[in-house]
Design a protein around this motif. Structure first.
Motif, PDB file in Angstrom:
ATOM      1  N   GLY A  75      -7.413  -6.429  -7.163  1.00 54.17           N
ATOM      2  CA  GLY A  75      -7.561  -6.182  -5.734  1.00 54.17           C
ATOM      3  C   GLY A  75      -6.466  -5.326  -5.137  1.00 54.17           C
ATOM      4  N   SER A  76      -5.465  -4.956  -5.942  1.00 55.45           N
ATOM      5  CA  SER A  76      -4.374  -4.117  -5.444  1.00 55.45           C
ATOM      6  C   SER A  76      -4.864  -2.698  -5.166  1.00 55.45           C
ATOM      7  CB  SER A  76      -3.246  -4.035  -6.474  1.00 55.45           C
ATOM      8  OG  SER A  76      -2.665  -5.280  -6.729  1.00 55.45           O
ATOM      9  N   PRO A  77      -4.291  -2.045  -4.158  1.00 60.45           N
ATOM     10  CA  PRO A  77      -4.630  -0.643  -3.935  1.00 60.45           C
ATOM     11  C   PRO A  77      -3.938   0.250  -4.956  1.00 60.45           C
ATOM     12  CG  PRO A  77      -2.941  -1.338  -2.380  1.00 60.45           C
ATOM     13  CD  PRO A  77      -3.343  -2.567  -3.153  1.00 60.45           C
ATOM     14  N   LEU A  78      -4.684   1.216  -5.483  1.00 56.95           N
ATOM     15  CA  LEU A  78      -4.120   2.286  -6.308  1.00 56.95           C
ATOM     16  C   LEU A  78      -3.974   3.480  -5.384  1.00 56.95           C
ATOM     17  CD1 LEU A  78      -3.394   3.197  -9.263  1.00 56.95           C
ATOM     18  CD2 LEU A  78      -5.741   4.068  -9.398  1.00 56.95           C
ATOM     19  N   LEU A  79      -2.732   3.926  -5.166  1.00 53.04           N
ATOM     20  CA  LEU A  79      -2.424   4.910  -4.127  1.00 53.04           C
ATOM     21  C   LEU A  79      -1.967   6.229  -4.721  1.00 53.04           C
ATOM     22  CD1 LEU A  79      -0.327   2.284  -2.230  1.00 53.04           C
ATOM     23  CD2 LEU A  79      -2.389   3.279  -1.227  1.00 53.04           C
ATOM     24  N   ASN A  80      -2.329   7.328  -4.059  1.00 52.06           N
ATOM     25  CA  ASN A  80      -1.736   8.610  -4.426  1.00 52.06           C
ATOM     26  C   ASN A  80      -0.412   8.780  -3.685  1.00 52.06           C
ATOM     27  OD1 ASN A  80      -2.372   9.413  -1.778  1.00 52.06           O
ATOM     28  ND2 ASN A  80      -4.187  10.570  -2.400  1.00 52.06           N
ATOM     29  N   LEU A  81       0.277   9.885  -3.916  1.00 53.30           N
ATOM     30  CA  LEU A  81       1.597  10.063  -3.316  1.00 53.30           C
ATOM     31  C   LEU A  81       1.535  10.526  -1.863  1.00 53.30           C
ATOM     32  CD1 LEU A  81       3.771  11.419  -6.260  1.00 53.30           C
ATOM     33  CD2 LEU A  81       3.400   9.081  -5.456  1.00 53.30           C
ATOM     34  N   GLN A  82       0.317  10.568  -1.307  1.00 54.43           N
ATOM     35  CA  GLN A  82       0.163  10.761   0.142  1.00 54.43           C
ATOM     36  C   GLN A  82      -0.115   9.424   0.828  1.00 54.43           C
ATOM     37  OE1 GLN A  82      -1.654  13.062  -2.108  1.00 54.43           O
ATOM     38  NE2 GLN A  82       0.365  14.025  -1.920  1.00 54.43           N
ATOM     39  N   GLY A  83      -0.129   8.336   0.044  1.00 60.94           N
ATOM     40  CA  GLY A  83      -0.346   7.015   0.609  1.00 60.94           C
ATOM     41  C   GLY A  83      -1.802   6.651   0.812  1.00 60.94           C
ATOM     42  N   GLU A  84      -2.724   7.457   0.257  1.00 63.03           N
ATOM     43  CA  GLU A  84      -4.147   7.164   0.389  1.00 63.03           C
ATOM     44  C   GLU A  84      -4.618   6.311  -0.790  1.00 63.03           C
ATOM     45  OE1 GLU A  84      -5.569  11.388   2.375  1.00 63.03           O
ATOM     46  OE2 GLU A  84      -5.322  11.241   0.191  1.00 63.03           O
ATOM     47  N   VAL A  85      -5.581   5.440  -0.523  1.00 58.00           N
ATOM     48  CA  VAL A  85      -6.153   4.610  -1.586  1.00 58.00           C
ATOM     49  C   VAL A  85      -7.124   5.459  -2.396  1.00 58.00           C
ATOM     50  CG1 VAL A  85      -7.531   2.563  -2.121  1.00 58.00           C
ATOM     51  CG2 VAL A  85      -5.941   2.533  -0.175  1.00 58.00           C
ATOM     52  N   ILE A  86      -6.868   5.604  -3.701  1.00 57.49           N
ATOM     53  CA  ILE A  86      -7.811   6.313  -4.566  1.00 57.49           C
ATOM     54  C   ILE A  86      -8.608   5.341  -5.437  1.00 57.49           C
ATOM     55  CG2 ILE A  86      -6.415   8.404  -4.592  1.00 57.49           C
ATOM     56  CD1 ILE A  86      -5.630   7.615  -7.516  1.00 57.49           C
ATOM     57  N   GLY A  87      -8.220   4.054  -5.438  1.00 62.42           N
ATOM     58  CA  GLY A  87      -8.946   3.072  -6.230  1.00 62.42           C
ATOM     59  C   GLY A  87      -8.507   1.661  -5.911  1.00 62.42           C
ATOM     60  N   VAL A  88      -9.294   0.697  -6.367  1.00 60.03           N
ATOM     61  CA  VAL A  88      -8.962  -0.722  -6.223  1.00 60.03           C
ATOM     62  C   VAL A  88      -8.861  -1.307  -7.624  1.00 60.03           C
ATOM     63  CG1 VAL A  88      -9.707  -2.975  -5.359  1.00 60.03           C
ATOM     64  CG2 VAL A  88     -10.131  -0.912  -4.004  1.00 60.03           C
ATOM     65  N   VAL A  89      -7.693  -1.860  -7.964  1.00 62.31           N
ATOM     66  CA  VAL A  89      -7.455  -2.398  -9.303  1.00 62.31           C
ATOM     67  C   VAL A  89      -8.435  -3.533  -9.589  1.00 62.31           C
ATOM     68  CG1 VAL A  89      -5.795  -3.597 -10.781  1.00 62.31           C
ATOM     69  CG2 VAL A  89      -5.036  -1.723  -9.288  1.00 62.31           C
ATOM     70  N   ALA A  90      -9.069  -3.492 -10.767  1.00 66.49           N
ATOM     71  CA  ALA A  90     -10.055  -4.503 -11.123  1.00 66.49           C
ATOM     72  C   ALA A  90      -9.722  -5.238 -12.406  1.00 66.49           C
ATOM     73  CB  ALA A  90     -11.442  -3.868 -11.249  1.00 66.49           C
ATOM     74  N   ASP A  91      -8.959  -4.611 -13.311  1.00 60.15           N
ATOM     75  CA  ASP A  91      -8.763  -5.216 -14.619  1.00 60.15           C
ATOM     76  C   ASP A  91      -7.592  -4.545 -15.317  1.00 60.15           C
ATOM     77  OD1 ASP A  91      -9.172  -6.848 -16.789  1.00 60.15           O
ATOM     78  OD2 ASP A  91     -11.135  -6.054 -17.327  1.00 60.15           O
ATOM     79  N   VAL A  92      -7.170  -5.154 -16.428  1.00 63.08           N
ATOM     80  CA  VAL A  92      -6.180  -4.568 -17.316  1.00 63.08           C
ATOM     81  C   VAL A  92      -6.726  -4.662 -18.729  1.00 63.08           C
ATOM     82  CG1 VAL A  92      -3.827  -4.672 -18.226  1.00 63.08           C
ATOM     83  CG2 VAL A  92      -4.260  -5.243 -15.830  1.00 63.08           C
ATOM     84  N   VAL A  93      -6.781  -3.533 -19.411  1.00 65.36           N
ATOM     85  CA  VAL A  93      -7.215  -3.508 -20.804  1.00 65.36           C
ATOM     86  C   VAL A  93      -5.972  -3.484 -21.671  1.00 65.36           C
ATOM     87  CG1 VAL A  93      -8.489  -2.244 -22.565  1.00 65.36           C
ATOM     88  CG2 VAL A  93      -9.325  -2.283 -20.211  1.00 65.36           C
ATOM     89  N   GLY A  94      -5.752  -4.535 -22.441  1.00 67.21           N
ATOM     90  CA  GLY A  94      -4.550  -4.612 -23.263  1.00 67.21           C
ATOM     91  C   GLY A  94      -4.136  -6.049 -23.449  1.00 67.21           C
ATOM     92  N   GLY A 122      -0.796  -2.232 -21.836  1.00 64.22           N
ATOM     93  CA  GLY A 122      -2.198  -2.150 -21.472  1.00 64.22           C
ATOM     94  C   GLY A 122      -2.473  -0.986 -20.537  1.00 64.22           C
ATOM     95  N   ILE A 123      -3.746  -0.848 -20.198  1.00 71.15           N
ATOM     96  CA  ILE A 123      -4.182   0.211 -19.290  1.00 71.15           C
ATOM     97  C   ILE A 123      -4.834  -0.436 -18.077  1.00 71.15           C
ATOM     98  CG2 ILE A 123      -5.779   2.147 -18.996  1.00 71.15           C
ATOM     99  CD1 ILE A 123      -3.394   2.859 -20.686  1.00 71.15           C
TER     100      ILE A 123
END
Length: 349
Positions: free
Chosen positions: A184-203, A210-211
């Motif tokens: 549920g964490s925000p994945l942010l670019n360096l402009q502070g915009e959300v480019i994705g919502v973390v869903a899982d970790v593979v590893g 992991g990834i």
């Protein structure tokens, strides 16, 4: 832009900060701006004997928080905790299990800050770009991690619950360190915009080596708009389970005259779905689930050839109720075309 960053860098250095590059300055700014908008999501399992679940979410409007569906699935007494330690009750407003998304309403508080979704299509994001994650790993934090956008594509590892996230055609992958609680964490670019919502970790179970896996922001933003307006997602949906042709034995493909492993087989068709209404045929299997005969094979969506099941899902998800979608099929040794009419999905989906 360079002059602004240079001036900011000089100012920070003058204050004794150890930020030595424009990228560090940008990264630090993103984290500081994101912190007030990020919350810890917590609840009590309704099933006896289950442990308390902790995840992450973030405000997208004054009273709404985005998190993963799997974070709040089966939980009661939901709360969100701000970075300053204050805790407020929350409740599910609407959910979208198809892309593993939940939208919560927070009571008794107006968001200290909201995060905005990037308007850049996920397919246009450059690999190697810097990304920041802010969340509550193991419930601790908030803590930030940093990495790059490592890749964009389908998730090919088995999911504990195949029904959750099944309609995400392509994910974002990052090497930013993530672990349990970052969902549920925000994945942010360096402009502070959300480019994705973390869903899982593979590893590994701790995420070390992991990834990180994230749902693209354009898909999330579309779902949030739908949930706010209709209470259910309005993405195009096929209503059938699929199997990529490259997962099937080549001998079966040759037996029906197929000379390519590009495409997706219809395995099972849901009653009342667009696939059922268009007459799509599923595979035949025995009592043990062994494949006896292939179902319809989808070769193209509106004339665009597809390589696998993820691409079929992604292409159909672009459409809305009422849209007509043409499928090119391979059935019983010949090519044919059928037309699907997208319909609003049942509230239970």
């Amino acid at each position: 832009m360079r002059l602004v960053l240079a001036a900011l860098l000089l100012s920070l250095l003058a204050l004794g900060q150890r930020l030595v590059s424009p990228e560090e300055v940008a990264r630090s700014q993103v984290i500081q701006r994101a912190l007030p908008a990020v919350v810890r999501v917590q609840g009590s399992p309704t099933a006896p004997g289950e442990n308390q679940v902790v995840g992450t979410g973030f405000f997208v409007s004054p009273f709404r928080v985005v998190t993963n569906y799997h974070v709040v699935q089966g939980l009661a007494d939901l709360t969100v905790r701000l970075t300053d330690g204050r805790t407020f009750p929350a409740e599910r407003f609407a959910v979208d299990p198809g892309i593993d998304l939940a939208l919560l309403t927070v009571r008794g508080l107006q968001a200290p800050r909201v995060l905005a979704f990037s308007k850049t299509p996920s397919t246009s994001l450059p690999l190697g770009m810097g990304v920041v994650v802010v969340g509550f790993p193991f419930g601790q934090g908030p803590l930030a991690s940093y990495g790059i956008l490592s890749g964009i594509g389908p998730l090919e590892v088995p999911s504990p619950d195949p029904s959750v996230g099944a309609e995400v055609g392509e994910y974002l992958f990052t090497d930013a360190p993530l672990t349990v609680g970052n969902s549920g964490s925000p994945l942010l670019n360096l402009q502070g915009e959300v480019i994705g919502v973390v869903a899982d970790v593979v590893g590994g179970p701790s995420g070390v080596g992991g990834i990180g896996v994230a749902i693209p922001a354009d898909l999330v933003a579309q779902s949030v708009r739908d949930l706010e307006r209709f209470g259910i997602p309005q993405r195009g949906w096929l209503g059938a389970s699929l199997v990529s042709l490259d997962e099937l034995p080549p001998v079966l493909l040759r037996a029906v005259g197929l000379t390519t492993a590009q495409g997706a087989m219809v395995d099972r068709v849901d009653p009342g779905s667009p696939a059922a209404r268009a007459g799509l045929r599923g595979a035949q299997r025995d009592a043990q689930g062994r494949l006896l005969a292939l179902g319809d094979v989808i070769l193209a969506v509106n004339g665009k050839a597809v390589k696998d099941k993820a691409e079929v899902v992604r292409l159909i998800a672009r459409y809305r109720p009422g849209d007509r979608v043409r499928l090119t099929l391979w059935r019983e040794g010949r090519r044919l075309e059928v037309t699907l009419t997208m319909v609003a999905r049942p509230a239970s989906r």
